[in-house]
Design an enzyme around this catalytic site. Structure first.
Site, PDB file in Angstrom:
ATOM      1  NE  ARG A  80      -7.916  -3.658 -10.743  1.00  0.00           N
ATOM      2  CZ  ARG A  80      -8.040  -3.430 -12.043  1.00  0.00           C
ATOM      3  NH1 ARG A  80      -7.977  -2.186 -12.489  1.00  0.00           N
ATOM      4  NH2 ARG A  80      -8.234  -4.417 -12.888  1.00  0.00           N
ATOM      5  CD  GLU A 119     -25.658  -5.414 -22.684  1.00  0.00           C
ATOM      6  OE1 GLU A 119     -25.376  -6.182 -21.748  1.00  0.00           O
ATOM      7  OE2 GLU A 119     -24.792  -4.926 -23.459  1.00  0.00           O
ATOM      8  NE  ARG A 140     -10.982 -13.064  -8.135  1.00  0.00           N
ATOM      9  CZ  ARG A 140     -10.511 -11.941  -8.630  1.00  0.00           C
ATOM     10  NH1 ARG A 140     -10.396 -10.875  -7.856  1.00  0.00           N
ATOM     11  NH2 ARG A 140     -10.124 -11.857  -9.887  1.00  0.00           N
ATOM     12  CE1 TYR A 192     -19.952 -13.732 -20.703  1.00  0.00           C
ATOM     13  CE2 TYR A 192     -18.275 -13.706 -18.990  1.00  0.00           C
ATOM     14  CZ  TYR A 192     -19.003 -13.057 -19.961  1.00  0.00           C
ATOM     15  OH  TYR A 192     -18.759 -11.732 -20.215  1.00  0.00           O
ATOM     16  NE  ARG A 229     -22.934  -3.937 -21.337  1.00  0.00           N
ATOM     17  CZ  ARG A 229     -21.832  -4.630 -21.553  1.00  0.00           C
ATOM     18  NH1 ARG A 229     -20.696  -4.238 -21.002  1.00  0.00           N
ATOM     19  NH2 ARG A 229     -21.822  -5.700 -22.308  1.00  0.00           N
TER      20      ARG A 229
END
Length: 368
Positions: free
Chosen positions: A176, A300, A172, A348, A280
Site C-alpha cells: 500500500r 503464540e 502476491r 483456511y 507473535r
C-alpha cells in the site's frame, strides 16, 4: 424415529450458525463438542475483567453486508481496527506493508520513491519462474522485504524451509503506497464487546448443547440420534483416514497475567526473527480498548501437528490437495452428512466466509 433432526458435531462458528438457523425453522438439534467450552477456536475466557482469546487473535472483518447484519443480531461489535506491528532485528515496523513501513525500512517519504526501490529490488528476479516460496517472494517483493519480513517468520510459522514451501502460498504481497496501518480493506470490522463466546452462546440459544463430548468416543450411538449429521471436525478422521492422513499446522498458546497496566501498547506484535520461538504476542485488553490496571498477554508458538495437538491450519500444498479431493468426493456421496467449517472442508477461511457458507448451506437445507 430419531430424537433430533440434526446432530451438529462441533460448537464452533459454522455449527452455531447452522444450529441457530435450524432452530429458527423449527428443527431440533443437538450440538456436541469434545472441548470443555463452546465457540471452537474463537472461544474467549474472561480473566481479571479481560476477554482472553484462548486460541489466538480473531478480528472480525467483512465486506459482506448480509453477513455483517446477520452477526450483529447476536452481538454488539466495537470499532477495533487491526493494525499489527512486526518486530525484526531490534526494530518495530508497521503492517501491512505501507508507506510507514517503507519509511521505517528505507527512509522513503513518497510513493514514487518506495515504488522505485521495490521495482529495483525485484528486477534482479524478474526472469525466474518461481518453484518455491523463496523465489516467489523475491520476485514480487525484493530482497529486503523477503529477508526482514518473510523468510524467518514464514519458516518459523510453517516449521519448514522457505525453499521447501510451494510458491503459491505467497501468490502476491500486498503493498500500500499510502500511510494507512489498517490491516484489512473490508468495510466492516470489529470485536464483539462481550467476547466471541458470548456471541456463540447467543447463536446457540434454544439449542441443546453438550461439551466434553467426543463424537468418536461413541460414534454408533451418536449416529442414531439424528436424521442428519452436520460435521465440522477433520474430514479425514470422519472417514477413518481411509486414504491417509491430511496434514495440518498446529499452535501452542502460553497465557501470562502481568501486574502492569500495559505490556506492548498494541493488540498484536509479530516476531519475525528465527531466534525468537514464538510468532507473535497478543495483548488482549487492546482488542476492546481496555483500561484495566493489569494486563494479559499470549505468546503464540508454532508446532508440528501430531495426534496429541490441535489441527489449526490445513497444509494446502499439492499433495494434500489431491488427498483432500478424494475425501471430498466421498463426502459428496453422503446423503445424511453435511461437512462444514475449516476442518470439515480442509480450507483456511475467515470467520465471515464461514458464516456466509453456513447461511448458504442452511438455506439450501432448510428452505429450498
Amino acid at each position: 424415529m430419531a430424537e433430533y433432526d440434526y446432530l451438529i458435531v462441533g460448537a464452533g462458528l459454522f455449527g452455531a450458525v447452522f444450529a441457530q438457523q435450524a432452530y429458527e425453522h423449527g428443527k431440533k438439534c443437538l450440538v456436541i463438542d469434545r472441548r470443555h467450552t463452546i465457540a471452537g477456536n474463537i472461544a474467549c475466557t474472561k480473566i481479571d475483567n479481560i476477554f482472553v482469546h484462548e486460541y489466538g487473535a480473531h478480528i472480525f472483518h467483512t465486506d459482506n453486508k448480509q453477513v455483517w447484519n446477520y452477526i450483529n443480531r447476536f452481538a454488539c461489535f466495537n470499532n477495533f481496527v487491526n493494525s499489527p506491528l512486526a518486530y525484526a532485528k531490534g526494530k518495530l515496523y508497521n503492517l501491512p506493508f505501507n508507506m510507514h513501513t517503507f519509511y521505517q525500512l528505507w527512509g522513503t517519504k513518497t510513493p514514487q520513491e518506495a515504488k522505485a526501490l521495490i521495482k529495483q529490488q525485484c528486477e534482479e528476479y524478474s526472469k525466474i519462474i518461481p518453484t518455491n516460496l523463496k523465489e516467489q517472494a523475491l520476485k514480487i517483493g525484493g530482497r529486503d522485504i523477503y529477508t526482514l519480513f518473510i523468510k524467518e517468520y514464514t519458516e518459523k510459522q510453517w516449521v519448514r524451509k522457505a525453499t521447501d514451501l510451494p510458491a503459491f502460498i505467497i501468490k502476491r504481497i500486498p503493498f500500500r503506497f499510502v500511510y494507512n496501518n489498517n490491516y484489512f480493506n473490508d468495510r466492516y470490522q470489529g470485536i464483539p464487546v462481550e467476547g466471541y463466546s458470548y456471541l456463540v452462546e447467543k447463536l446457540l440459544e434454544g439449542t441443546e448443547v453438550k461439551v466434553n463430548t467426543d463424537y468418536f468416543d461413541n460414534r454408533v450411538y451418536f449416529d442414531k440420534l439424528a436424521d442428519k449429521i452436520v460435521f465440522t471436525g477433520c474430514i479425514d478422521q470422519f472417514f477413518n483416514y481411509e486414504f491417509g492422513k491430511l496434514e495440518y499446522r498446529s499452535l501452542r498458546f502460553k497465557h501470562v497475567s502481568l501486574d502492569i497496566e500495559d505490556y506492548q501498547g498494541n493488540a498484536v506484535v509479530n516476531y519475525n526473527d528465527a531466534n525468537v520461538p514464538y510468532t507473535r504476542i497478543i495483548e488482549h485488553k487492546h482488542f476492546v480498548f481496555g483500561n484495566q490496571p493489569s494486563t494479559i498477554i499470549t505468546k503464540e508458538y508454532p508446532e508440528i501437528f501430531t495426534s496429541k495437538s490441535e489441527p489449526y491450519y490445513p497444509v494446502n500444498d499439492n499433495k494434500n490437495t489431491i488427498l483432500y479431493k478424494k475425501y471430498r468426493e466421498k463426502a459428496d456421496l453422503q446423503k445424511n452428512v453435511i461437512f462444514g467449517g475449516r476442518l470439515g472442508t480442509y480450507t483456511y477461511i475467515d470467520m465471515d466466509d464461514i458464516i456466509e457458507n453456513a447461511l448458504k448451506v442452511t438455506k439450501k437445507e432448510l428452505i429450498l
